[in-house]
Design a protein around this motif. Structure first.
Motif, PDB file in Angstrom:
ATOM      1  N   TYR A   1      -4.605 -20.505  43.925  1.00 23.52           N
ATOM      2  CA  TYR A   1      -5.931 -20.456  44.519  1.00 23.52           C
ATOM      3  C   TYR A   1      -6.257 -21.750  45.273  1.00 23.52           C
TER       4      TYR A   1
ATOM      5  N   LEU B   1      -7.021 -22.374  54.047  1.00 27.66           N
ATOM      6  CA  LEU B   1      -8.262 -21.961  54.706  1.00 27.66           C
ATOM      7  C   LEU B   1      -8.919 -23.156  55.376  1.00 27.66           C
ATOM      8  N   LEU B   2      -9.001 -24.276  54.680  1.00 26.26           N
ATOM      9  CA  LEU B   2      -9.598 -25.484  55.243  1.00 26.26           C
ATOM     10  C   LEU B   2      -8.803 -26.002  56.432  1.00 26.26           C
TER      11      LEU B   2
ATOM     12  N   ARG C   1      -6.820 -11.481  45.164  1.00 29.52           N
ATOM     13  CA  ARG C   1      -7.425 -12.296  44.109  1.00 29.52           C
ATOM     14  C   ARG C   1      -7.642 -11.455  42.859  1.00 29.52           C
TER      15      ARG C   1
ATOM     16  N   SER D   1      -4.363 -21.707  48.544  1.00 32.04           N
ATOM     17  CA  SER D   1      -5.014 -20.755  49.437  1.00 32.04           C
ATOM     18  C   SER D   1      -6.261 -21.374  50.071  1.00 32.04           C
ATOM     19  N   SER D   2      -7.046 -22.070  49.273  1.00 32.29           N
ATOM     20  CA  SER D   2      -8.242 -22.743  49.792  1.00 32.29           C
ATOM     21  C   SER D   2      -7.878 -23.872  50.740  1.00 32.29           C
ATOM     22  N   TYR D   3      -6.815 -24.575  50.436  1.00 37.52           N
ATOM     23  CA  TYR D   3      -6.345 -25.655  51.308  1.00 37.52           C
ATOM     24  C   TYR D   3      -5.916 -25.109  52.674  1.00 37.52           C
TER      25      TYR D   3
ATOM     26  N   SER E   1      -5.495 -17.288  54.557  1.00 37.37           N
ATOM     27  CA  SER E   1      -5.613 -17.420  53.108  1.00 37.37           C
ATOM     28  C   SER E   1      -5.168 -16.132  52.416  1.00 37.37           C
TER      29      SER E   1
END
Length: 109
Positions: A56, A63-64, A42, A59-61, A95
């Protein structure tokens, strides 16, 4: 069916306290490695703009998605604290791996 998959791990952990400690230390080490990968990439990718925002968000998706998938797979009847640790360790690691791949693909020379 999934409970039978994790029962050998439960039996191994219940044999001694050192086995329990090995599992906990392994999870903590995994989460530190994952966090260092995410924070490193990051920082290397840089501030949020229209190009990096998509990276980003993806990456968050991921992770979820890993958190939800681990909620479906890991048992909640026993050792839920350990599986909680591994769930988030794996999610952060996935992620971070995505960020590393995108950095190598888009930003390295």
């Amino acid at each position: 069916m999934l409970l039978a998959t994790f029962s050998p791990l439960k039996n191994w952990v219940e044999q001694s306290n050192s086995n329990w400690n090995v599992l906990i230390v392994g999870g903590v080490v995994l989460i530190f490695i994952a966090l260092s990968i995410v924070l490193t990439f990051r920082f290397k990718i840089g501030k949020v703009d229209e190009r990096t925002n998509e990276i980003y968000l993806k990456s968050s998706y991921l992770l979820l998605c890993v958190v939800v998938l681990c909620d479906l797979i890991f048992p909640k009847e026993y050792m839920w604290q350990i599986f909680f640790l591994f769930k988030y360790s794996l999610a952060i690691l996935v992620s971070g791996i995505y960020l590393a791949i995108r950095y190598m693909k888009d930003f390295s020379n």
